[in-house]
Design an enzyme around this catalytic site. Sequence first.
Site, PDB file in Angstrom:
ATOM      1  CB  SER A 195     -24.383 116.582  87.856  1.00 21.28           C
ATOM      2  OG  SER A 195     -23.071 116.736  88.328  1.00 21.28           O
ATOM      3  CG  ASP A 267     -12.745 116.506  72.995  1.00 18.35           C
ATOM      4  OD1 ASP A 267     -11.819 116.685  73.809  1.00 18.35           O
ATOM      5  OD2 ASP A 267     -12.590 115.931  71.909  1.00 18.35           O
ATOM      6  CG  ASP A 270      -8.305 117.071  70.916  1.00 19.41           C
ATOM      7  OD1 ASP A 270      -9.040 116.081  70.855  1.00 19.41           O
ATOM      8  OD2 ASP A 270      -8.695 118.236  70.697  1.00 19.41           O
TER       9      ASP A 270
END
Length: 708
Positions: A195, A267, A270
């Site tokens: 975006s 993030d 994991d």
Amino acid sequence: MFIINFSFSKNIFGKSFKSALFLISLLIVLLVGQTNVLSNPKRSEILWDNYGVPHIYGVNSQDAFQAFGWAQMHSHANLLLRLYGQARGRAAEYWGEDYLESDRWVVTMGIPQRAKTWYQQQNATFRSYLDSFATGINTYAAEHPELIDDEVKTVLPISGEDVLAHVQRVLNFTFVVDPETVTNLHQKPKHSKGSNGWAIAPGHSTSGNTLLLANPHLPWFDLFLWYEAQITAPGIDAYGATLVGIPVLAIAFNDNLGWTHTVNTFDGWDIYELTLSGKGYLFDGEVRDFTTKTAEIKLKQQDGTIQSQKLTIQSSVHGPLIKQEEGKALALRVVGLDRPGVLEQWWDMAKANNFKQFEAVLQRLQLPMFTVMYADREGHIMHLFNGQVPIRSQGDFAYWQGIISGDTSTTLWTKIHPYQDLPRIVDPTSGWLQNANDPPWTTTFPSAISPEDYPPYIAPQEMDFRAQRSARMLAETDKISFPEMINYKHSTRMEMADRLLDDLIPALRQESSTLALQVADVLEQWDRQTNAKSQGAVLFAAWLEEIDFDTLFSQPWQPNSPLNTPNGLADPQQAVKTLLAVATQIEQDYGAIDVSWGEVFRFKDGNLDLPANGGPGDFGIFRVVNFIPMENSKHFQAFDGDSFVAAIEFSQPVKAMALTSYGNATQPNSISTEDQLKLFAQKQLRPIWRSRQEVEAHLVKRKIISKM
């Protein structure tokens, strides 16, 4: 209540005093009555304008949700029901083997069961809103069964739990963690998710009003499709867009404020590698048992019969196992699975009237990821690196992109950073904020925050070419007007051309072959854009597709020179060799090395076939459009990129223009989508109709919503 004191002179009005007073009183009654009719409708209804945008007027919020469910079915019934079927983990049961992997992912991740938990965890009021949205879906299906494909009707009826399952699948298990990435750890995902977003303060705009630019670019299909709408009910009058199947606006503005999202360098998941031991795994020197569940996956056979398959789901303290072999196993951990309030947060963001109210809603941190780019009428702008960021004990961003050791509790995160820990910039001295999926450190210049003040795993230090192009347009403009912002939005200038041609063209001329000189002439005359008539763009872009960006530049990106690096060719001779081979192929395929961009790249929809403009963001193009090869052709068609675009100026009244590139509907019976694609090809936006008067003036369809 209005108290009006009129003082009249008989000398002026004479015998007409009573008549004048009567006329004025009548006018006041009419005006007040009109206001009440517009702000407090006596019935809930949907008004569709000539671009297929539903304007929803609800007597109350429950009616508004019901109307929004009905509207989404009118525009996207087949797609919506298919998406909900997938979110249940029963798509293979409904439609066969093509959906088997999707069902395994959904069931392994626990989406259907968690949706039931999330549903019970909603407060009673908002739970009733979800039920109303589902009612709208079911009501449409009951009223118009002939307009829905038979194969998707099996998903009906829809419940509030289905809505939440879909939200989980979209947000937590597509955006936060992409199943393609988990399956192919070392491959780039097939579908880009990006975006652009701008917020411009009054001091940086020519009008003295705050400006906001919303510009997500996602694939033009499936769960990534945007749906544009206006929702009006007591306490809310918001315009914006959401992804199909989501019952609230995800990007929106009202009379006082607005926001957009970008996919941030976040993030929130994991993969942990476990060492198997016996029937369990090692953790802090001890053997732990897996938690084991058995689920049933049903698969529709070609003859219509249903076959059942058992799916064994094993989980460690980290999360469900996604792979197991040779004494090792991989477990997946994802944020946000204990935070069920994202829809209510988005709803309340759209109801906020000022910065204080808006930020109080953001502080709930129910939205698992996405940058928030904010602007309001009072002149405030904000960039928030929003996300449920795990509190990690060690490592930088790059470390957590790899496979993490799961043998020790020191790597297992269990908490997320509170709101005050997140990178955030409010009212910078520059007067502008931008994000093009770059980390928060480069959102404005001069820099307003430093990565040294945050944990190194929060975000990397980098800035790609599209983000540099975005920042450059704002930094090199003293003040920007509303039309200029729209013009910049449509910029197809290629930042990589500006970095490389000054080295590449002289290297071509040194080669001195006829072809090399021809290529040099074409690139020298090229406008460095990907407009439909740009000549040289096809050649340069094809060359970029053949080279390795990691070894291309002589000077790598530098944090102290973020808008001017990387730069220069590391190996001009090899670059020329590759370019000449590409030029030979281009001439063979298209008859000329200076073939225009729009001849090769196309916008297609049904019978519509138009010359395209725009190109890959990786090349430093702000107007992102990605293309795929056409079948049995050397040409390419758009399938991804600029989707919903909105430009807003907080003037009085608010000025706003928008476009949904592929149109606002996929159902065959809906309003034509071709008009918006034509505007997209012409690099134009269309006016947003917000007042009831404007909507009525452009009305093509009306639906009264009945109470169920």
